[in-house]
Write an enzyme that holds these catalytic residues in place. Sequence first.
Site, PDB file in Angstrom:
ATOM      1  N   VAL A 234     -12.968 -69.742  53.420  1.00 44.14           N
ATOM      2  CA  VAL A 234     -12.350 -70.702  54.331  1.00 44.14           C
ATOM      3  C   VAL A 234     -13.327 -71.832  54.613  1.00 44.14           C
ATOM      4  O   VAL A 234     -14.512 -71.591  54.845  1.00 44.14           O
ATOM      5  CB  VAL A 234     -11.969 -70.007  55.655  1.00 44.14           C
ATOM      6  CG1 VAL A 234     -11.253 -70.971  56.578  1.00 44.14           C
ATOM      7  CG2 VAL A 234     -11.108 -68.793  55.391  1.00 44.14           C
TER       8      VAL A 234
ATOM      9  N   LYS B 202      -8.059 -72.605  53.471  1.00 47.19           N
ATOM     10  CA  LYS B 202      -8.377 -71.351  52.803  1.00 47.19           C
ATOM     11  C   LYS B 202      -8.098 -71.489  51.321  1.00 47.19           C
ATOM     12  O   LYS B 202      -6.984 -71.832  50.930  1.00 47.19           O
ATOM     13  CB  LYS B 202      -7.526 -70.240  53.403  1.00 47.19           C
ATOM     14  CG  LYS B 202      -7.753 -68.910  52.736  1.00 47.19           C
ATOM     15  CD  LYS B 202      -7.285 -67.789  53.619  1.00 47.19           C
ATOM     16  CE  LYS B 202      -7.937 -66.497  53.191  1.00 47.19           C
ATOM     17  NZ  LYS B 202      -8.069 -65.562  54.266  1.00 47.19           N
TER      18      LYS B 202
ATOM     19  N   ASP C  54      -3.841 -56.233  57.412  1.00 50.35           N
ATOM     20  CA  ASP C  54      -5.292 -56.398  57.416  1.00 50.35           C
ATOM     21  C   ASP C  54      -5.786 -56.819  58.798  1.00 50.35           C
ATOM     22  O   ASP C  54      -6.480 -57.810  58.962  1.00 50.35           O
ATOM     23  CB  ASP C  54      -5.684 -57.426  56.348  1.00 50.35           C
ATOM     24  CG  ASP C  54      -7.174 -57.375  56.030  1.00 50.35           C
ATOM     25  OD1 ASP C  54      -7.831 -56.385  56.417  1.00 50.35           O
ATOM     26  OD2 ASP C  54      -7.679 -58.331  55.422  1.00 50.35           O
TER      27      ASP C  54
END
Length: 795
Positions: free
Chosen positions: A503, A517, A611
Amino acid sequence: MGIESKICHIYLLILILSLEIHLSVASNAISTGQSLTGNQTITSEGGMYELGFFKPGNSLNYYLGIWYKQVSVQTLVWVANRDKPFFNTSSELTLSEDGNLLLSNQFNNPIWSTNSSSSLLNTTVAVLLDNGNFVLRNVSNSSSIIWQSFYYPTDTLLFNGRVGRNKITGEVQLLSSWTNLENPSPGMFTLEIDPEGSSQYYLVWNKSQRYWTSGLWNGQTFANIPELTTKYFSDIEFVSNERETYFTYSYQDTSLISRFVLDISGQIRQYKWLNNSQEWVLMWSRPNNPCDAFSVCGSFGNCSTKFSPICRCLHGFEPSSPKDWNLSDWSGGCVRKTPLRCGDKRQGDRFQMMPNMQWPTNFQKYKVQSIKECQSACLTNCSCSAYSYIVECLIWGGGLRNLKELSAGDVNGGDIFIRLAASELPQTTNSKKIFNLAILAVGVVGLGLFGIIVVRIWRCRERRFIAPSWAARVPSGPFKYRELQIATKNFSEKLGAGSFGSVFKGTLSDSTPVAVKMLEGSRQGEKEFRAEVITIGRIQHVNLVRLRGFCSESAKRLLVYDHMPNGSLDKHLFRKDSQLEWKVRYQVALGIAKGLSYLHEKCRECIIHCDIKPENILLDVDFCPKVADFGLSKLFGRHFSRVLTTMRGTRGYLAPEWISGLPITSKADVYSYGMMLLEIVSGRRNLDQPKDGNFEFFPICVARRLHNGEEILSLLDYKLEGDADLEELKRACIVACWCIQDDEKNRPSMGHIVQFLEGIYELSTPPIPLDLQCLVDNLGYQETSGSSSQIYSNT
Ligand SMILES: *[C@@H]1O[C@H](CO)[C@@H](O)[C@H](O)[C@H]1NC(C)=O
Ligand SMILES: *[C@@H]1O[C@H](CO)[C@@H](O)[C@H](O)[C@H]1NC(C)=O
Ligand SMILES: *[C@@H]1O[C@H](CO)[C@@H](O)[C@H](O)[C@H]1NC(C)=O
Ligand SMILES: *[C@@H]1O[C@H](CO)[C@@H](O)[C@H](O)[C@H]1NC(C)=O
Ligand SMILES: *[C@@H]1O[C@H](CO)[C@@H](O)[C@H](O)[C@H]1NC(C)=O
Ligand SMILES: *[C@@H]1O[C@H](CO)[C@@H](O)[C@H](O)[C@H]1NC(C)=O
Ligand SMILES: *[C@@H]1O[C@H](CO)[C@@H](O)[C@H](O)[C@H]1NC(C)=O
Ligand SMILES: *[C@@H]1O[C@H](CO)[C@@H](O)[C@H](O)[C@H]1NC(C)=O
Ligand SMILES: *[C@@H]1O[C@H](CO)[C@@H](O)[C@H](O)[C@H]1NC(C)=O
Ligand SMILES: *[C@@H]1O[C@H](CO)[C@@H](O)[C@H](O)[C@H]1NC(C)=O
Ligand SMILES: *[C@@H]1O[C@H](CO)[C@@H](O)[C@H](O)[C@H]1NC(C)=O
């Protein structure tokens, strides 16, 4: 008249007075020959309930009912004469010698009666019990009950009350909602047991349309009301024998004031009375979304949980009865402000588009080839009130019920065009122009967005959504690669290397700071990539990082996000000189739960984040948390799980099903959330433990302490020096331990976690997750090294 008769009168007076006082103060019963009138009441022995005449709200009608004596807000739990009010408190409730309880008005006309009778005179008594049951029983045998109000429930199921069916007489006990706030007569909604005999309950509209089921009884609870378990209530029973079948439940702690009610809006709700704040708080409700109650807003109503009340009329319509509407009865729906001019060519009707609505089911399909033909098919039929054209032409006649915003799990929906009289719409010569204008506007807004600085400051604790304007619904991309190269000064300032790519900090030409990103390893085709990005871009919530746009040029895939000045949570949490005080931590935990709950339950396509970890929680200026990187599982498809399970820095948060190969559901996020919440409490990574022989894995330590009722303040991050709200700390620990249960079925949903953290939903002490220790032992604490690029080059 002699003195004696005067004395006699006085005696009589005293007698009557004492009777009145006796009745309204102490008694919990009415004996034969006695009666109740005016403002006299009887109170149950423990002082919990009171029975007497009442007037709901500003209504002029009187009813006989039972309410909570200890609740300061008039809350009725039972009404005798629901649909036969009386108008004068000189009415009387009398228990006759032969055991019939009769309510009659001031002219002695019967209004309501229990229809009971006994062959022996003066042997019955009417008693208000402390569970809210009003019973008529044998005066000398308290278990010989002749009649009881629990067999005639109104809208409330009290502890030990029942909803079911007598198989011999065919009598049913059902709950039916009040008509409106001031009228207890049966409304549109009922909760009843499956008439076909299965062990489930239905919510039914107008005695005909089922709109929710409890699911079957599984021996412990109903499939769709997991809250109804012995975890929260001491006894829950579904009884089915030769004589009857019913559901009942109870609670041991008699000081708990809780009610299960079928609300006027068609939802069943369980409330709990908070004595401290003197208010009812919601524990749970079904259907989850109040807009799922059938026709809750009636015809041409627009239902949304963003409104309060939830119903509004469509543009061009007004409530058919403003009075009922005011009393929370929206079922009458809306009527046109201007009647249609069907047939009149020049002054004819027009259409207004409503984007993204769930469609009412009563449509007919027309075989036409274009949206224009579909529109004219509707226009030429005077009973057509709306059309929609997506793949095929759908036409609706009459009233449109159940119009609401499309949400997760809804199938039939899209833009719908509502027919209105031309005068209700801005004047143009033809409706096609409006349509073209709309398209043009979208284009202009879309292009213009690059140049417009949109500064939105969202207050952290307020739950606000970005208005679904056209501009906000599509991310402002695509960006050119060159543009992003300039914005990020050729990718020079790296903010971090997150999952699936690095990023970089950037500044758009309009000086908006962004985070760019660069995705690694995305193998999707251009078209799929765009489609997914647009879907992700539509998801907007105050606790989710906003996707501003994307770039997709040959193999280069980039995502452009709002830049979060305070960086990611791990940077603040795990620092030695962490400044994150407890209040902020709790708000962060709550905000993350809200964001995830939105992803799981509220947006159109349910998204599992997969995640969740402190690195993926970003903090804005006000330390309002924003979940980052959601939707990536969509962009990476089937490679995703492989990448994830081998990825560095993710292990401590992965639910056991990732490793065992069981299907991944939203409860996998719940697990990761729980692990992270424990880190928010301890200020250390769960896996980052001292390596001497006798330490205990932190999550297990928390679960054990809760289980044994040991003190928990020492679990708190030492950097906070004990400065935390104990109640909040306990809540955080309890909910975290429920989140990390081995079996995903035992983990609460994100929605419940929000409610629990907000203190309006209770969870019992969590069991110790047994598999956790094994899992940890197998994984080992030493994280294997290996960079994500290595993993990609191997695939
Ligand atoms: C009951 O009503 C009478 C007159 O109708 C009134 O004087 C009295 O104060 C009332 N009592 C209570 C407790 O409200
Ligand atoms: C109720 O009815 C009685 C008898 O008709 C009458 O005397 C009394 O005034 C009425 N009370 C009220 C409050 O209307
Ligand atoms: C008593 O009987 C009447 C007439 O049959 C009926 O309308 C009413 O519902 C009955 N009352 C109760 C409490 O069942
Ligand atoms: C029943 O009680 C009433 C008053 O309480 C009395 O007048 C009546 O005589 C009693 N009847 C019998 C059969 O005991
Ligand atoms: C009430 O109970 C008493 C004692 O159990 C019994 O003798 C009597 O017959 C009962 N009365 C009725 C009406 O069932
Ligand atoms: C009281 O009534 C119950 C139920 O009707 C009955 O089983 C019991 O035998 C009665 N007790 C007496 C003492 O009559
Ligand atoms: C409810 O059902 C009844 C009978 O089936 C019907 O006459 C009535 O129109 C229905 N009400 C509404 C609002 O549709
Ligand atoms: C509720 O609070 C009031 C004071 O606000 C207190 O008098 C009362 O005892 C409390 N009741 C219970 C059941 O705690
Ligand atoms: C219906 O409600 C939604 C919000 O849920 C709103 O965006 C839309 O404009 C409303 N439609 C009409 C026609 O009022
Ligand atoms: C509805 O309620 C509002 C405020 O509560 C009041 O001002 C208005 O007059 C009411 N409308 C009707 C039709 O009762
Ligand atoms: C007009 O629309 C209504 C409602 O959709 C439908 O029932 C009817 O068949 C249509 N009439 C014609 C002539 O298509």
